[in-house]
Design an enzyme around this catalytic site. Structure first.
Site, short mmCIF file in Angstrom:
data_model
loop_
_atom_site.label_atom_id
_atom_site.label_comp_id
_atom_site.label_asym_id
_atom_site.label_seq_id
_atom_site.Cartn_x
_atom_site.Cartn_y
_atom_site.Cartn_z
N ARG A 261 -64.00 -45.38 29.70
CA ARG A 261 -65.43 -45.46 29.38
C ARG A 261 -66.09 -46.56 30.20
NH1 ARG A 261 -65.28 -44.75 22.73
NH2 ARG A 261 -64.00 -42.87 22.77
N ARG A 276 -63.32 -54.05 23.64
CA ARG A 276 -64.15 -53.06 24.33
C ARG A 276 -63.73 -53.02 25.79
NH1 ARG A 276 -68.83 -50.93 22.31
NH2 ARG A 276 -68.92 -52.61 20.78
N GLU A 348 -64.05 -51.69 13.69
CA GLU A 348 -63.69 -50.26 13.76
C GLU A 348 -62.39 -50.03 14.52
OE1 GLU A 348 -64.54 -46.44 16.35
OE2 GLU A 348 -66.21 -47.86 16.26
N SER A 351 -62.85 -43.58 14.04
CA SER A 351 -63.99 -42.82 13.52
C SER A 351 -63.52 -41.40 13.26
CB SER A 351 -65.15 -42.81 14.53
OG SER A 351 -65.85 -44.02 14.51
N ARG A 389 -56.54 -51.47 19.78
CA ARG A 389 -57.11 -52.20 18.65
C ARG A 389 -56.07 -52.41 17.54
NH1 ARG A 389 -63.57 -50.93 17.92
NH2 ARG A 389 -64.11 -51.23 20.11
#
Length: 423
Positions: A261, A276, A348, A351, A389
């Protein structure tokens, strides 16, 4: 893609639902396209009816030996007009399609209203954060002391937002992915798949990344291919253009891939550490289900993702995203947030979303129901989990005063029986 019949039957009601998630529907623009569509279809129907009538009259005239040249000329002229109308309708349908491609999904009625993450609704908390009797460090400092996380060298090799892992930490990262795959495949019944890391624009369009999120994607212009932002893209597209048999549902897939990303809209956010990144690993869960089963499936999928955190004995909470915080294609989303002592916050780690038929319409993914008719499937996915994560959460929650890191029991077999990573 939103069901166009929803807009045609209750345009202003649909606009109000979309406004709950911060999207302003172009009502006038849609009405103009619909007015043009109806005008083309009305003229087409009138011409077809007149052509049929003339064809009948031509037959009658010829049977009587009468001259039908004028009527035949009129039929030919109207045939040319019908062909032109057909082209006009195709161009208009393309415009309608472009209009719909940038309209987000409508939120499910159970989604709480809100504008940002502050309005997300907590569903449950599992496990209590550990109380430390020494100064807590974050994963960056822990990883450096272990000699396993090297951000400086990664920056030299590739640039910012990349990580180089070494030794026991690299092995831990691999072990986490293996644990996740084994649990989901062996205990939860998912079929493991290995998918391409590069996909074509149709695949990106099918799951909703295009055209809206082009700037967040790594694009290889020479080959017209994209690096995947998540395994959701290649795995969900397995059913693109397919008509599935009812007995084949549900389809449940688990896939471990790197994800890429650009994070174009996150300048200045989470610049420290692994939270991130431009490249990170994820174990993705994808389900293709009957429409009537999709919300029960969402609950189960979320529980499957939670199982990994429970096995690793990591404290976490589950929240329902409000209308203003949901992703573009989702009708309802649960976020699973793991506790990070280094940040004194829940962050987070997964999701889990139900897209209803939104992606299926874009992909033309259908099934044949018990009456033999085709319907769109419902698609769901969730991280089970984000590997990097999870590594961050382990390093921070299991850190020791001497700089080492304990390993949870469930992970020790994947680490050759190792119980502690020593500094």
């Amino acid at each position: 893609m939103l069901d166009i019949q929803l807009l045609r039957s209750d345009l202003r009601g649909a606009a109000q639902r979309l406004a709950q998630r911060g999207y302003v529907l172009d009502i006038a623009g849609f009405e103009a396209l619909e007015h043009e569509r109806k005008a083309i279809q009305t003229e087409t129907q009138e011409l077809q009816a007149r052509r049929n009538q003339l064809s009948k009259q031509i037959g009658q005239a010829k049977a009587k030996g009468e001259d039908a040249a004028a009527m035949m000329a009129q039929v030919n002229a109207e045939a040319d007009r019908l062909k032109a109308l057909e082209q006009d309708l195709a161009q208009l349908q393309a415009k309608l399609n472009e209009f719909l491609l940038v309209v987000p999904n409508a939120p499910h009625s159970s989604v709480p209203p809100g504008e940002s993450a502050d309005q997300n609704a907590e569903v449950r908390r599992v496990g209590a954060p550990r109380k430390f009797d020494f100064a807590v460090k974050d994963h960056v400092d822990i990883g450096a002391r272990l000699g396993g996380l090297d951000f400086d060298t990664a920056t030299k090799i590739a640039g910012a937002r990349f990580t180089l892992m070494k030794g026991a930490v690299a092995r831990l990262h691999r072990a986490l992915a293996q644990l996740m795959l084994d649990v989901h495949a062996q205990e939860h019944g998912y079929t493991e798949v290995y998918a391409p890391y590069l996909v074509n624009p149709d695949s990106m369009r099918g799951t909703g990344q295009l055209p809206k999120f082009h700037e967040d994607l790594f694009y290889i212009e020479a080959d017209n291919l994209y690096l995947i932002p998540t395994a959701e893209v290649p795995v969900t597209n397995i059913v693109r253009g397919e008509i599935l048999e009812l007995k084949s549902l549900p389809l449940m897939f688990v896939c471990h891939t790197p994800c890429f990303r650009r994070e174009a809209g996150s300048y200045g956010k989470d610049t420290r550490g692994m939270i991130r990144q431009h490249q990170f690993d994820k174990v993705e869960l994808v389900q293709i289900v009957h429409p009537q089963a999709s919300y029960d499936a969402l609950e189960r999928l979320t529980q499957h993702a939670e199982t990994i955190l429970q096995k690793l004995e990591l404290p976490y909470r589950v929240v329902t995203l409000c209308t203003g915080d949901m992703g573009f294609a989702a009708a309802k989303t649960y976020d699973i947030e793991v506790w990070l002592p280094g940040q004194s916050a829940y962050r987070e780690i997964s999701s889990c979303s139900n897209f209803e038929a939104f992606q299926a319409r874009r992909m033309q993914a259908r099934f044949r129901n018990d009456k033999g008719k085709t319907e769109f499937v419902h698609t769901l996915n969730g991280s089970g989990l984000a590997v990097g994560r999870t590594l961050v959460a382990l390093l921070e929650n299991y850190q020791r005063a001497d700089g080492g890191v304990d390993l949870p029991r469930a992970l020790q077999p994947y680490m050759g029986g190792l119980q502690v990573i020593n500094a």
